[in-house]
Design a protein around this motif. Structure first.
Motif, PDB file in Angstrom:
ATOM      1  N   THR A 146       0.835  -1.201   0.000  1.00 54.87           N
ATOM      2  CA  THR A 146       0.000   0.000   0.000  1.00 54.87           C
ATOM      3  C   THR A 146       0.873   1.256   0.000  1.00 54.87           C
ATOM      4  O   THR A 146       0.629   2.192  -0.759  1.00 54.87           O
ATOM      5  N   VAL A 147       1.897   1.255   0.855  1.00 54.40           N
ATOM      6  CA  VAL A 147       2.807   2.405   0.928  1.00 54.40           C
ATOM      7  C   VAL A 147       3.547   2.580  -0.389  1.00 54.40           C
ATOM      8  O   VAL A 147       3.635   3.697  -0.922  1.00 54.40           O
ATOM      9  N   PHE A 148       4.087   1.474  -0.910  1.00 53.74           N
ATOM     10  CA  PHE A 148       4.806   1.546  -2.191  1.00 53.74           C
ATOM     11  C   PHE A 148       3.887   2.050  -3.294  1.00 53.74           C
ATOM     12  O   PHE A 148       4.267   2.909  -4.093  1.00 53.74           O
ATOM     13  N   GLN A 149       2.690   1.511  -3.353  1.00 55.31           N
ATOM     14  CA  GLN A 149       1.768   1.888  -4.412  1.00 55.31           C
ATOM     15  C   GLN A 149       1.429   3.375  -4.326  1.00 55.31           C
ATOM     16  O   GLN A 149       1.449   4.081  -5.340  1.00 55.31           O
ATOM     17  N   GLU A 163       2.594   6.052  -7.208  1.00 53.85           N
ATOM     18  CA  GLU A 163       1.556   6.791  -7.944  1.00 53.85           C
ATOM     19  C   GLU A 163       1.777   8.299  -7.826  1.00 53.85           C
ATOM     20  O   GLU A 163       1.658   9.031  -8.813  1.00 53.85           O
ATOM     21  N   GLN A 164       2.106   8.756  -6.631  1.00 53.81           N
ATOM     22  CA  GLN A 164       2.354  10.188  -6.435  1.00 53.81           C
ATOM     23  C   GLN A 164       3.574  10.636  -7.238  1.00 53.81           C
ATOM     24  O   GLN A 164       3.530  11.664  -7.917  1.00 53.81           O
ATOM     25  N   LEU A 191       2.350  -3.347  -7.360  1.00 54.86           N
ATOM     26  CA  LEU A 191       3.082  -2.250  -6.735  1.00 54.86           C
ATOM     27  C   LEU A 191       2.715  -0.887  -7.295  1.00 54.86           C
ATOM     28  O   LEU A 191       2.614   0.089  -6.557  1.00 54.86           O
ATOM     29  N   PHE A 192       2.547  -0.829  -8.609  1.00 51.58           N
ATOM     30  CA  PHE A 192       2.422   0.465  -9.272  1.00 51.58           C
ATOM     31  C   PHE A 192       1.019   0.740  -9.783  1.00 51.58           C
ATOM     32  O   PHE A 192       0.760   1.808 -10.348  1.00 51.58           O
ATOM     33  N   GLY A 193       0.128  -0.213  -9.648  1.00 52.37           N
ATOM     34  CA  GLY A 193      -1.241  -0.008 -10.115  1.00 52.37           C
ATOM     35  C   GLY A 193      -1.358   0.067 -11.615  1.00 52.37           C
ATOM     36  O   GLY A 193      -2.283   0.681 -12.144  1.00 52.37           O
ATOM     37  N   GLU A 194      -0.430  -0.544 -12.327  1.00 49.04           N
ATOM     38  CA  GLU A 194      -0.446  -0.503 -13.792  1.00 49.04           C
ATOM     39  C   GLU A 194      -1.130  -1.744 -14.335  1.00 49.04           C
ATOM     40  O   GLU A 194      -0.992  -2.821 -13.804  1.00 49.04           O
ATOM     41  N   GLU A 195      -1.845  -1.556 -15.405  1.00 50.04           N
ATOM     42  CA  GLU A 195      -2.473  -2.681 -16.091  1.00 50.04           C
ATOM     43  C   GLU A 195      -1.733  -2.936 -17.379  1.00 50.04           C
ATOM     44  O   GLU A 195      -1.241  -2.008 -18.022  1.00 50.04           O
ATOM     45  N   ASP A 206      13.706  -4.665  -8.457  1.00 50.75           N
ATOM     46  CA  ASP A 206      14.919  -5.356  -8.024  1.00 50.75           C
ATOM     47  C   ASP A 206      14.876  -5.612  -6.519  1.00 50.75           C
ATOM     48  O   ASP A 206      15.211  -6.705  -6.056  1.00 50.75           O
ATOM     49  N   GLN A 207      14.455  -4.601  -5.758  1.00 53.80           N
ATOM     50  CA  GLN A 207      14.367  -4.750  -4.307  1.00 53.80           C
ATOM     51  C   GLN A 207      13.344  -5.819  -3.921  1.00 53.80           C
ATOM     52  O   GLN A 207      13.579  -6.603  -2.996  1.00 53.80           O
ATOM     53  N   VAL A 208      12.227  -5.835  -4.613  1.00 51.93           N
ATOM     54  CA  VAL A 208      11.189  -6.829  -4.321  1.00 51.93           C
ATOM     55  C   VAL A 208      11.732  -8.232  -4.572  1.00 51.93           C
ATOM     56  O   VAL A 208      11.585  -9.133  -3.728  1.00 51.93           O
TER      57      VAL A 208
END
Length: 190
Positions: A51-54, A58-59, A184-188, A81-83
């Motif tokens: 949630t924090v990463f996302q 996004e911001q 993580l990034f909310g991308e589709e 890479d970190q994930v």
């Protein structure tokens, strides 16, 4: 008198075996409870981190979009890479004998042919123990080290096998990058 001593010794041995079996059951139950607690805690932390990463990504994307698209893509790759590094570290740090069990499973997947097993110095003793336990005379621990973070390489006369965590994470990253990026990034996927 000797028969009485033998009977007492046999009874003592049986009681000791029963106590040891009970201790093992209790230890296994404790390990299972603790593993479940750690798994739940890990899931809770992972969800909070996601949630924090996302939100952060996004911001950052909204602020920099158009002016600095390449920087955003670079940062996303660093996060991925970190994930995947964290996932690899998670395998190495599995609770209890989890990593050892994973290593054992990988060794059992090898074909029944002569193979030389190369591992990193950290896993050398555990791998040697597992090879003894598995009783597979076709598998021999090499005197050489492999430059892998975990797992092993198996070198044969006609073919080699890469059961390193590095290779596993590479395959997993290739297969999961789009899904992880979406989480993580909310991308589709377009």
């Amino acid at each position: 008198m000797k028969t009485l001593e033998q009977a007492v010794e046999a009874k003592a041995r049986a009681e000791a075996d029963a106590a040891l079996a009970e201790a093992r059951r209790e230890a296994q139950a404790y390990w299972e409870r603790e593993s479940e607690r750690l798994r739940r805690e890990h899931e809770r932390r992972r969800e909070a981190a996601r949630t924090v990463f996302q939100a952060a990504v996004e911001q950052e994307t909204n602020t920099l979009e158009g002016r600095n698209r390449q920087a955003v893509l670079t940062r996303k790759n660093e996060i991925l890479d970190q994930v995947f590094q964290a996932a690899m570290q998670g395998v190495l740090n599995l609770p209890g004998d989890g990593y050892r069990a994973w290593l054992r499973t990988q060794l059992t997947r090898l074909p029944d042919e002569p193979l030389e097993i190369l591992t990193n110095p950290r896993d050398r003793d555990a791998t040697a123990d597992l090879l003894r336990e598995l009783r597979r005379p076709n598998l021999r621990l090499s005197g050489r080290s492999a430059f892998v973070k975990g797992g092993f390489l198996a070198v044969g006369a006609s073919r080699d096998f890469d059961y390193s965590l590095d290779a596993l994470m590479s395959v997993q990253r290739e297969a999961l990058t789009e899904r992880v990026a979406a989480l993580l990034f909310g991308e589709e996927k377009t």
